[in-house]
Enzyme design. Structure first.
Site, PDB file in Angstrom:
ATOM      1  NE  ARG A 288      -3.852  -1.493  -0.168  1.00 46.45           N
ATOM      2  CZ  ARG A 288      -4.438  -2.891  -1.100  1.00 46.45           C
ATOM      3  NH1 ARG A 288      -3.325  -2.887  -1.753  1.00 46.45           N
ATOM      4  NH2 ARG A 288      -5.250  -3.515  -0.835  1.00 46.45           N
TER       5      ARG A 288
ATOM      6  CG  HIS B  59      -3.237  -1.337  -6.485  1.00 49.49           C
ATOM      7  ND1 HIS B  59      -3.363  -0.247  -6.146  1.00 49.49           N
ATOM      8  CD2 HIS B  59      -3.380  -2.506  -6.456  1.00 49.49           C
ATOM      9  CE1 HIS B  59      -4.019  -1.783  -4.780  1.00 49.49           C
ATOM     10  NE2 HIS B  59      -3.377  -2.636  -5.019  1.00 49.49           N
TER      11      HIS B  59
HETATM   12  P1  NAP Z   1      -1.954 -10.950   4.990  1.00 53.57           P
HETATM   13  O1  NAP Z   1      -2.004 -12.785   5.085  1.00 53.57           O
HETATM   14  O2  NAP Z   1      -2.946 -10.846   6.213  1.00 53.57           O
HETATM   15  O3  NAP Z   1      -0.363 -10.872   5.852  1.00 53.57           O
HETATM   16  C1  NAP Z   1       0.158 -10.097   6.733  1.00 53.57           C
HETATM   17  C2  NAP Z   1       1.653 -10.227   7.272  1.00 53.57           C
HETATM   18  O4  NAP Z   1       2.127  -8.838   7.847  1.00 53.57           O
HETATM   19  C3  NAP Z   1       1.289 -11.237   8.353  1.00 53.57           C
HETATM   20  O5  NAP Z   1       3.152 -11.539   8.038  1.00 53.57           O
HETATM   21  C4  NAP Z   1       1.767 -10.157   9.594  1.00 53.57           C
HETATM   22  O6  NAP Z   1       2.644 -10.691  11.046  1.00 53.57           O
HETATM   23  C5  NAP Z   1       2.423  -9.073   8.686  1.00 53.57           C
HETATM   24  N1  NAP Z   1       2.584  -7.586   9.954  1.00 53.57           N
HETATM   25  C6  NAP Z   1       1.380  -7.072   9.918  1.00 53.57           C
HETATM   26  N2  NAP Z   1       1.881  -5.697  10.851  1.00 53.57           N
HETATM   27  C7  NAP Z   1       3.031  -5.935  11.207  1.00 53.57           C
HETATM   28  C8  NAP Z   1       3.499  -5.235  12.166  1.00 53.57           C
HETATM   29  N3  NAP Z   1       3.081  -4.339  12.517  1.00 53.57           N
HETATM   30  N4  NAP Z   1       4.808  -5.417  12.404  1.00 53.57           N
HETATM   31  C9  NAP Z   1       5.432  -6.285  11.215  1.00 53.57           C
HETATM   32  N5  NAP Z   1       3.744  -7.432  11.022  1.00 53.57           N
HETATM   33  C10 NAP Z   1       3.085  -7.409  10.714  1.00 53.57           C
HETATM   34  O7  NAP Z   1      -1.298 -10.216   4.286  1.00 53.57           O
HETATM   35  P2  NAP Z   1      -1.184 -10.436   2.234  1.00 53.57           P
HETATM   36  O8  NAP Z   1      -1.876 -11.999   1.965  1.00 53.57           O
HETATM   37  O9  NAP Z   1       0.698 -11.148   2.987  1.00 53.57           O
HETATM   38  O10 NAP Z   1      -1.357  -9.308   1.809  1.00 53.57           O
HETATM   39  C11 NAP Z   1      -0.622  -8.333   2.041  1.00 53.57           C
HETATM   40  C12 NAP Z   1      -0.920  -7.185   1.522  1.00 53.57           C
HETATM   41  O11 NAP Z   1      -0.240  -6.702   0.207  1.00 53.57           O
HETATM   42  C13 NAP Z   1      -2.338  -6.470   1.553  1.00 53.57           C
HETATM   43  O12 NAP Z   1      -2.447  -6.062   2.889  1.00 53.57           O
HETATM   44  C14 NAP Z   1      -2.012  -5.620   0.774  1.00 53.57           C
HETATM   45  O13 NAP Z   1      -2.341  -4.319   1.024  1.00 53.57           O
HETATM   46  C15 NAP Z   1      -1.724  -6.115  -0.577  1.00 53.57           C
HETATM   47  N6  NAP Z   1      -1.628  -6.262  -1.727  1.00 53.57           N
HETATM   48  C16 NAP Z   1      -1.703  -5.586  -2.981  1.00 53.57           C
HETATM   49  C17 NAP Z   1      -1.825  -6.315  -4.098  1.00 53.57           C
HETATM   50  C18 NAP Z   1      -1.379  -5.604  -5.291  1.00 53.57           C
HETATM   51  O14 NAP Z   1      -1.617  -5.593  -6.529  1.00 53.57           O
HETATM   52  N7  NAP Z   1      -0.480  -4.416  -5.286  1.00 53.57           N
HETATM   53  C19 NAP Z   1      -2.263  -7.091  -4.166  1.00 53.57           C
HETATM   54  C20 NAP Z   1      -2.318  -8.148  -2.999  1.00 53.57           C
HETATM   55  C21 NAP Z   1      -2.495  -7.761  -1.519  1.00 53.57           C
HETATM   56  P3  NAP Z   1       1.708 -12.295  11.620  1.00 53.57           P
HETATM   57  O15 NAP Z   1       1.467 -13.116  10.266  1.00 53.57           O
HETATM   58  O16 NAP Z   1       2.952 -12.507  12.776  1.00 53.57           O
HETATM   59  O17 NAP Z   1      -0.235 -11.466  11.466  1.00 53.57           O
HETATM   60  C1  GLV Z   2      -5.093  -6.131  -3.605  1.00 50.86           C
HETATM   61  O1  GLV Z   2      -4.722  -4.481  -3.874  1.00 50.86           O
HETATM   62  C2  GLV Z   2      -5.996  -6.242  -2.728  1.00 50.86           C
HETATM   63  O2  GLV Z   2      -5.421  -5.930  -2.071  1.00 50.86           O
HETATM   64  O3  GLV Z   2      -6.120  -6.975  -2.957  1.00 50.86           O
END
Ligand code: NAP
Ligand code: GLV
Length: 313
Positions: free
Chosen positions: A228, A276
């Site tokens: 983000r 994005h």
């Molecule tokens: P997720 O499964 O919710 O995982 C979040 C990770 O971040 C977890 O490992 C969590 O730790 C860690 N975390 C959260 N807060 C933290 C903090 N304060 N300090 C240290 N670590 C922290 O998320 P995801 O599915 O991997 O996706 C991540 C992000 O990618 C989404 O939230 C979204 O913003 C972005 N995204 C972007 C696109 C795009 O096209 N650009 C597409 C999809 C997603 P724990 O495991 O210990 O809880």
């Molecule tokens: C895209 O940015 C998502 O969070 O799935």
């Protein structure tokens, strides 16, 4: 599934009809309907959607569960029309992780194969081979080791890079040095050639990648932001690029999207921008995951990807 399954309302802008058709095919026993077509929304308990118009949640006073059609829930959690008791469920990977791993790999390869430097040389018609960088010497740090970030770290480690990862809770990923906590972050940064941000946007992580964090990276480090835009201080990024401390950045997400035409990011020689698109939601996979979650919820079980609203992800 009980005989009288509640209706699943669906709102996905121009993709609503596509999603409704997918839900009906995947689960004919679930009554999927375009939310805009529902004349009496007062009894609706389940809603699936993405970027709903402001105020839209208020139409559903009995809403129980909101199934997001993406992985990030920051925009949903910031809304004041979503009642505090509604369970928000995000997509967990659902086909996005391999796409994001490719995106991160593209950034790492850009740094490893010195593409910022060769682009500058090309602009000056300069033919000057630079010292090669080997994968085993390239240090990549992935912030966030969740459903997507964890797969990004694993893929980069499988590719042969020296990968470290940072999360809140302890993780164990083959080939990845997993770390937690503020002190660990500081030491991680000083040992990083390419920083990949995969943290969710939460009150704790917004603005986290600030001047201090970027300046702690070694000279010539590269930044990949696929998560983000509000987590990265772009003024600090530009300053450190212009001073030569950082060598470049690959950015997919921005605090304001679409990125305004007058943003200096567009025209910076060492910044690559994508709109994005790092990891798109795959509708069929999203629907399969949401249907499985609806069945879990209907059985009284917790949904995969259930969000803890107080921590913001
Ligand atoms: P997720 O499964 O919710 O995982 C979040 C990770 O971040 C977890 O490992 C969590 O730790 C860690 N975390 C959260 N807060 C933290 C903090 N304060 N300090 C240290 N670590 C922290 O998320 P995801 O599915 O991997 O996706 C991540 C992000 O990618 C989404 O939230 C979204 O913003 C972005 N995204 C972007 C696109 C795009 O096209 N650009 C597409 C999809 C997603 P724990 O495991 O210990 O809880
Ligand atoms: C895209 O940015 C998502 O969070 O799935």
């Amino acid at each position: 599934m009980p005989a009288a399954a509640p209706t699943l309302a669906v709102w996905a802008g121009p993709k609503t009809a596509e999603y409704v058709a997918l839900f009906r095919t995947a689960a004919p026993d679930i009554h999927a309907v375009a939310a805009d077509d529902i004349t009496d929304p007062s009894g609706i308990e389940w809603l699936a959607g993405w970027r709903l118009p402001l105020g839209y949640f208020a139409r559903f006073p009995q809403l129980n569960v909101f199934f997001g059609l993406g992985a990030g829930v920051d925009a949903v959690l910031m809304r004041d029309d979503l009642a505090p008791h509604v369970q928000v469920v995000k997509l967990a990977d659902a086909g996005m992780a391999p796409q994001m791993a490719e995106f991160a790999l593209m950034g790492v390869l850009h740094w490893q194969r010195r593409m910022s430097e060769y682009s500058q040389q090309q602009a000056a018609c300069e033919w000057k081979p630079l010292r090669p960088r080997l994968r085993a010497d390239v240090r990549v740090s992935v912030l966030g080791l969740g459903a997507i970030g964890g797969e990004v770290a694993r893929t980069l480690a499988d590719f042969g890079y020296r990968v470290s990862g940072w999360s809140r809770s302890q993780k164990s990923i083959a080939g990845v040095r997993c770390m937690q906590g503020a002190d660990a972050l500081r030491s991680l940064l000083t040992d990083t050639n390419v920083l990949v941000n995969m943290l969710p946007s939460t009150p704790e992580t917004r603005g986290l990648i600030n001047h201090e964090v970027l300046a702690a990276l070694p000279v010539s480090a590269y930044v990949v932001n696929g998560s983000r835009g509000d987590q990265l201080d772009v003024e600090a990024l530009l300053k450190l690029l212009d001073s030569g401390h950082l060598s470049g950045a690959l950015l997919d997400v921005f605090a304001t999207e679409p990125l305004p035409a007058d943003s200096p990011l567009w025209r910076h020689a060492n910044i690559r921008i994508t709109p994005h698109v790092a990891a798109a939601t795959l509708p069929a996979e999203a629907v399969t995951q949401i249907v499985a979650n609806i069945r879990r919820v209907a059985r009284g079980e917790k949904a995969l990807g259930a969000v803890q609203r107080q921590r913001g992800y």
